[in-house]
Design an enzyme around this catalytic site. Structure first.
Site, PDB file in Angstrom:
ATOM      1  N   CYS A 147      -6.357 105.318 105.025  1.00 49.54           N
ATOM      2  CA  CYS A 147      -7.614 105.772 104.814  1.00 49.54           C
ATOM      3  C   CYS A 147      -8.295 105.935 106.581  1.00 49.54           C
ATOM      4  O   CYS A 147      -9.055 107.047 106.523  1.00 49.54           O
ATOM      5  CB  CYS A 147      -8.491 105.149 103.923  1.00 49.54           C
ATOM      6  N   HIS A 183     -15.577 105.121 106.353  1.00 45.77           N
ATOM      7  CA  HIS A 183     -15.076 104.562 107.480  1.00 45.77           C
ATOM      8  C   HIS A 183     -15.481 105.354 108.827  1.00 45.77           C
ATOM      9  O   HIS A 183     -15.521 106.781 108.619  1.00 45.77           O
ATOM     10  CB  HIS A 183     -13.601 104.616 107.495  1.00 45.77           C
TER      11      HIS A 183
HETATM   12  P1  NAP Z   1      -7.113  96.833  93.775  1.00 41.70           P
HETATM   13  O1  NAP Z   1      -8.392  97.139  93.650  1.00 41.70           O
HETATM   14  O2  NAP Z   1      -6.704  95.382  93.874  1.00 41.70           O
HETATM   15  O3  NAP Z   1      -6.029  97.147  92.387  1.00 41.70           O
HETATM   16  C1  NAP Z   1      -4.792  97.263  92.263  1.00 41.70           C
HETATM   17  C2  NAP Z   1      -4.376  97.643  91.085  1.00 41.70           C
HETATM   18  O4  NAP Z   1      -3.054  97.631  90.963  1.00 41.70           O
HETATM   19  C3  NAP Z   1      -4.894  97.247  89.759  1.00 41.70           C
HETATM   20  O5  NAP Z   1      -4.901  98.401  88.790  1.00 41.70           O
HETATM   21  C4  NAP Z   1      -3.856  96.308  89.331  1.00 41.70           C
HETATM   22  O6  NAP Z   1      -3.575  96.166  88.021  1.00 41.70           O
HETATM   23  C5  NAP Z   1      -2.696  97.130  89.820  1.00 41.70           C
HETATM   24  N1  NAP Z   1      -1.400  96.269  89.588  1.00 41.70           N
HETATM   25  C6  NAP Z   1      -1.353  95.190  90.324  1.00 41.70           C
HETATM   26  N2  NAP Z   1       0.198  94.613  90.065  1.00 41.70           N
HETATM   27  C7  NAP Z   1       0.695  95.723  89.383  1.00 41.70           C
HETATM   28  C8  NAP Z   1       1.973  95.575  88.909  1.00 41.70           C
HETATM   29  N3  NAP Z   1       2.872  94.898  88.967  1.00 41.70           N
HETATM   30  N4  NAP Z   1       2.364  96.959  88.075  1.00 41.70           N
HETATM   31  C9  NAP Z   1       1.343  97.799  87.967  1.00 41.70           C
HETATM   32  N5  NAP Z   1       0.051  97.848  88.482  1.00 41.70           N
HETATM   33  C10 NAP Z   1      -0.299  96.646  89.180  1.00 41.70           C
HETATM   34  O7  NAP Z   1      -6.523  97.504  94.946  1.00 41.70           O
HETATM   35  P2  NAP Z   1      -6.842  98.926  95.687  1.00 41.70           P
HETATM   36  O8  NAP Z   1      -8.002  98.868  96.528  1.00 41.70           O
HETATM   37  O9  NAP Z   1      -7.408 100.040  94.421  1.00 41.70           O
HETATM   38  O10 NAP Z   1      -5.584  99.731  96.493  1.00 41.70           O
HETATM   39  C11 NAP Z   1      -4.485 100.161  95.815  1.00 41.70           C
HETATM   40  C12 NAP Z   1      -3.399 100.662  96.724  1.00 41.70           C
HETATM   41  O11 NAP Z   1      -4.278 101.963  97.252  1.00 41.70           O
HETATM   42  C13 NAP Z   1      -3.010  99.629  97.617  1.00 41.70           C
HETATM   43  O12 NAP Z   1      -1.679 100.237  97.948  1.00 41.70           O
HETATM   44  C14 NAP Z   1      -3.916 100.119  98.640  1.00 41.70           C
HETATM   45  O13 NAP Z   1      -3.332  99.794 100.038  1.00 41.70           O
HETATM   46  C15 NAP Z   1      -4.098 101.716  98.629  1.00 41.70           C
HETATM   47  N6  NAP Z   1      -5.325 102.150  99.214  1.00 41.70           N
HETATM   48  C16 NAP Z   1      -6.602 101.649  98.939  1.00 41.70           C
HETATM   49  C17 NAP Z   1      -7.777 102.160  99.578  1.00 41.70           C
HETATM   50  C18 NAP Z   1      -9.260 102.046  99.411  1.00 41.70           C
HETATM   51  O14 NAP Z   1     -10.129 102.427 100.118  1.00 41.70           O
HETATM   52  N7  NAP Z   1      -9.388 100.815  98.710  1.00 41.70           N
HETATM   53  C19 NAP Z   1      -7.506 103.405 100.479  1.00 41.70           C
HETATM   54  C20 NAP Z   1      -6.258 103.818 100.828  1.00 41.70           C
HETATM   55  C21 NAP Z   1      -5.268 103.294 100.193  1.00 41.70           C
HETATM   56  P3  NAP Z   1      -4.522  94.987  87.120  1.00 41.70           P
HETATM   57  O15 NAP Z   1      -6.007  95.263  86.998  1.00 41.70           O
HETATM   58  O16 NAP Z   1      -3.743  94.695  85.788  1.00 41.70           O
HETATM   59  O17 NAP Z   1      -4.237  93.832  88.000  1.00 41.70           O
END
Ligand code: NAP
Length: 359
Positions: free
Chosen positions: A158, A251
């Site tokens: 991002c 950002h």
């Molecule tokens: P988050 O809020 O912590 O959400 C994580 C998700 O992953 C939840 O739905 C969780 O499910 C799921 N999960 C965890 N372990 C799993 C498993 N074993 N199998 C399937 N699902 C699983 O994280 P986030 O901020 O959304 O980020 C997710 C990804 O996007 C990361 O790789 C991050 O680096 C990337 N990303 C984030 C952003 C941003 O702005 N936030 C930007 C670009 C990229 P449960 O609820 O069941 O635990």
């Protein structure tokens, strides 16, 4: 365009929730399956998200009662209901890489927000307006995976979205060196002010891995397709510092740039104003009409005021001026969970759909 059935893996997370909002009324994509970890599996979406819902608007009605599946155990059932999946999970790199490859090998294309495959040479890392030609590596990725339909396509980190799209149209002037400092919102860490109270009245000068990504990922984006792989560019040199700031979404990047052939200010403004890419030419549903928007006011862009430009899919820029150390400096801004995450992935999926990769 025919409607595609889609699944969201990681539907309960910060990015996953954004997907749910963006896809609720999408003209091409119909969400059929929600999946997350074993912790959420078996619950309704409403129960699984619980008090983690991060937005002021309510969870779209149609998702409330949908059963969340286990992304690992229920892969076959998921694959039988969808044309492709979006993936945004908080797993470590090796586990994410394995999960995404398992889906691709089961002939379920994966459009990913995760970083695990960003440097796999035959996995395209796409900013749709900047490097859509990298999709050409998909046939060689399919050959490696032994698939007919299955493949992985990823979007970049991002942080990049607030300066790489702005540098891209200036490459014709020969960009020599770039220094960038990013001021990143807490939603980028999957947090809100409730779950990250330590950010109030504070700036945290470290985001693990972010500076390396901010310096290295642009090289792949500006790389060339050779022999079915993407060979990263060797320059321009980019040095980055990334700070976490008390902002919910958006950002900001303070950018300094030195050129081989220093352009005039008017040439830079004109390069930004006239820049558009395949998403605009193809009129993709999530493409902003004006991708790069220059703001004349001295105190813009501001995260709070400008992150929703172009529905959160435009990049705003301001304060372009000459610099006595570098040639120019300016300030860019993009919405990190829209353009920088779920919105960027939806736009990538639209590009893939328009080009027939899900057929
Ligand atoms: P988050 O809020 O912590 O959400 C994580 C998700 O992953 C939840 O739905 C969780 O499910 C799921 N999960 C965890 N372990 C799993 C498993 N074993 N199998 C399937 N699902 C699983 O994280 P986030 O901020 O959304 O980020 C997710 C990804 O996007 C990361 O790789 C991050 O680096 C990337 N990303 C984030 C952003 C941003 O702005 N936030 C930007 C670009 C990229 P449960 O609820 O069941 O635990």
């Amino acid at each position: 365009m025919k409607k595609f059935n889609v699944g969201v893996i990681g539907a309960t997370g910060m990015v996953g929730q954004r997907f749910m909002l963006l896809l609720a009324e999408h003209p091409w994509f119909d969400v059929k399956v929600l999946a997350a970890s074993a912790r959420s599996a078996g619950k309704t979406y409403e129960e699984a998200v619980g008090n983690k819902w991060a937005f002021d608007c309510p969870i779209p009605e149609r998702y409330l009662g949908m059963k969340v599946l286990d992304a690992e155990k229920d892969m076959e059932a998921i694959g039988s209901q969808v044309d492709f999946v979006f993936c945004a999970v908080s797993l470590d790199k090796a586990a994410t890489r394995a999960l995404e490859e398992k889906y691709a090998k089961a002939e379920i294309p994966v459009v990913s927000n995760n970083s695990a495959h960003r440097f796999t040479a035959d996995v395209p890392m796409i900013i749709p307006e900047v490097n859509p030609e990298h999709l050409e590596v998909i046939p060689s990725q399919r050959a490696r995976l032994g698939t007919k339909r299955g493949f992985i396509a990823v979007k970049s980190n991002c942080s990049l979205q607030s300066y790489v799209p702005l540098l891209h149209p200036l490459r014709s002037f020969g960009i020599k060196e770039v220094a960038v400092c990013t001021y990143q919102a807490i939603s980028g860490a999957g947090k809100t002010f409730t779950t990250m109270p330590e950010i109030l009245d504070n700036v945290i000068p470290y985001i693990g891995g972010e500076e390396e990504k901010s310096e290295k990922e642009p090289m792949k984006i500006w790389g060339k397709v050779e022999g079915g792989e993407i060979v990263s560019a060797s320059g321009p040199a980019i040095t980055a510092q990334c700070l976490r700031v008390p902002v919910s979404d958006g950002h900001t990047a303070a950018v300094f740039v030195r050129f081989d052939k220093k352009p005039s200010k008017e040439e830079i403004l004109s390069a930004w104003a006239s820049f558009s890419g395949e998403p605009q030419a193809l009129k993709l549903p999530s493409a902003p009409e004006q991708f790069l928007q220059y703001m004349e006011e001295d105190n813009r862009p501001q995260a709070k005021l400008d992150r929703m430009a172009g529905g959160g899919m435009s990049v705003t820029v301001g304060r372009l001026r000459e610099d006595h150390v570098y040639d120019y400096k300016f300030v860019g801004l993009s919405h990190n969970t829209l353009r920088g995450a779920a919105g960027g992935a939806v736009l990538l999926a639209e590009l893939l759909a328009a080009k027939g990769y899900f057929d």
